[in-house]
Design a protein around this motif. Sequence first.
Motif, PDB file in Angstrom:
ATOM      1  N   LEU A 475       0.828  -1.205   0.000  1.00 13.48           N
ATOM      2  CA  LEU A 475       0.000   0.000   0.000  1.00 13.48           C
ATOM      3  C   LEU A 475       0.860   1.252   0.000  1.00 13.48           C
ATOM      4  CD1 LEU A 475      -2.710  -0.998   2.667  1.00 13.48           C
ATOM      5  CD2 LEU A 475      -3.056  -0.814   0.190  1.00 13.48           C
ATOM      6  N   ILE A 476       1.916   1.222   0.838  1.00 18.18           N
ATOM      7  CA  ILE A 476       2.784   2.397   0.947  1.00 18.18           C
ATOM      8  C   ILE A 476       3.499   2.688  -0.365  1.00 18.18           C
ATOM      9  CG2 ILE A 476       4.880   3.239   2.089  1.00 18.18           C
ATOM     10  CD1 ILE A 476       3.887   1.723   4.600  1.00 18.18           C
ATOM     11  N   SER A 477       3.852   1.629  -1.110  1.00 20.45           N
ATOM     12  CA  SER A 477       4.554   1.834  -2.378  1.00 20.45           C
ATOM     13  C   SER A 477       3.609   2.322  -3.482  1.00 20.45           C
ATOM     14  CB  SER A 477       5.223   0.531  -2.821  1.00 20.45           C
ATOM     15  OG  SER A 477       4.255  -0.460  -3.136  1.00 20.45           O
ATOM     16  N   LEU A 478       2.302   2.085  -3.304  1.00 23.18           N
ATOM     17  CA  LEU A 478       1.338   2.424  -4.353  1.00 23.18           C
ATOM     18  C   LEU A 478       0.653   3.775  -4.111  1.00 23.18           C
ATOM     19  CD1 LEU A 478      -0.303  -1.095  -4.591  1.00 23.18           C
ATOM     20  CD2 LEU A 478       1.011  -0.007  -6.430  1.00 23.18           C
ATOM     21  N   LEU A 479       0.477   4.119  -2.851  1.00 25.47           N
ATOM     22  CA  LEU A 479      -0.268   5.328  -2.509  1.00 25.47           C
ATOM     23  C   LEU A 479       0.662   6.392  -1.946  1.00 25.47           C
ATOM     24  CD1 LEU A 479      -3.315   3.563  -0.798  1.00 25.47           C
ATOM     25  CD2 LEU A 479      -3.147   4.343  -3.166  1.00 25.47           C
TER      26      LEU A 479
END
Length: 584
Positions: A475-479
């Motif tokens: 999630l952190i890498s995408l958002l």
Amino acid sequence: MKSFEVTDPIGTALRGFALANPQLRLLPEERVLYRSSDPNAVALLAGGGSGHEPTHAGFVGNGMLTGAVCGDIFASPSTGQILKGIEVLAEANSNKGVLLIVKNYTGDVLHFGLSAERARSLGIDCQVVTVGDDVAVGREKGAMVGRRALAGTVLVHKITGAFAQLHSAEHGLQGTAQVAQLVTDNLVTIGASLDHCKVPGRKFETELNNNQMELGMGIHNEPGVQTLEPIPATEDLICNYMLPKLLDPNDADRAFVPFDKNDEVLLLVNNLGGVSNFIISSITAISVDLLEKHHGITPKKVIAGTVMTAFNGNGFSITLLNLSRANKTLQQKFPGVTDIESLVNLRTDAPGWPIGVFEPRDPPKVNRDLLQTKTQVKAVGSYDFDQLSRWMQAGAKEVIKCEPHITSLDTQVGDGDCGYTLVAGVKGITEDLPNFAGSTLSETVSQISENIEKAMGGTSGGLYSILVSGFSHGLISLLKAKDDPVTKETVAAALQTSLETLYKYTRARKGSSTMVDALEPFVKEFAASRDFHKAVDAADKGAKSTATFSAKFGRASYVGDSANVEDPGAVGLVAFLRGIEQAM
């Protein structure tokens, strides 16, 4: 009861003990073990029937016993054996004498006493101190024979042995015997056992049924003061049955040693041979808590371990030594001796003594601020908390419902705990859910990862925690921001990241008969179709396939043929996903 049987159990046991402890000399003909000794110190000889190991031979060492003489199983050594042991020790300690420390059992008292008389007729200065610390058999019933000797005997060995090493050159045999006696006078012990022990070479016999236990059982399978039925909880046993027998001043039959709230006390928790170290440690903590709560006693020193057994006796004993009263007598008789605790703490190389650190030390300090500081992850991803909460609760409910089936499967191909472990994991998620409200999805998932690891433990906890942590990292890498919405596409990509993260730490892959056989099809199908129902069906199909090949990982891989049983971990994962599906 199954047990390993050997030819000549006593002879081979003593020889094996001597081989493992080459500082000791074995006289196999007389079953005497002894060590090199200081010619200026009183020698200490103890002994009795075999079957109580590490008592007696295990406490032969500098600062404890000089020698031990071993009889048949649960039977006193002969007068001839004991006398030979006295003579061997006196040869090196002829000018200081030999003290015999004897457990208060009729055979031991007679044979050791007769040996002392014969030794004195040979010109050897020899005295006897008889130890009795049991409170189960009270004054009325034991009026003629006195208290039986239990684990407190070992404290007499340790304290008297330390005194002999440090002070017997000055105070002699008489002074050393007085120390042994003053320790005995301030000891109380009571034991409890779920059953009788198995004696090597004999058929196992017991009068207790599966719903009974014995309070006050002796170390030779002798009955105690009471048969308890049903078996109480361990906390109840200690609180309401054992400690009152040791400490109730109104029990005139058993109040052998007075204890005041201000007295310094030593606590010894002894394993009778068949209780796990894990449970003995737990019993120790419970005993300390109950002593403080109900009797106002905080033990100054705590010793726990296996010191006086009854072979594989499935029980334990609690010993209390009143240090304050013992020290008062010690300092009256021997003003130059510091205190009893310093004698307990004196270093010994006796192989059976359970304390490894002899000098009192303070534990390291703890930075509480560090423990209370939580690891912060990047906060990204807005989501519907109420919806996620419903899904998690539904998944947990389904796992709990399926636990008996999962446990049944794991009993066939594992160690039977998979169902309980998964239930602990889902409870770790759901019980803390209200605290996640208002957090971003990355923060919530990261906290879920920590909760799973704490709740589940073991391999499963580690794997699921890594999997969920990988999802958070995805999630952190995408958002980029807190307000960025979480979409099906985001979830699909983050799930792929979580699977890749898991694969860094396990070699399990599809076809290994693990939870991966359900997980990988679920992740791949959801990534391809964005359809949760199809993904769950794929996971279910994968789980069912594990009943067609043998496991390559986990405890199931040790089973001869696990090919006809579904992997319980895979079944558990599908149950969780089915629960979510139903809520959707």
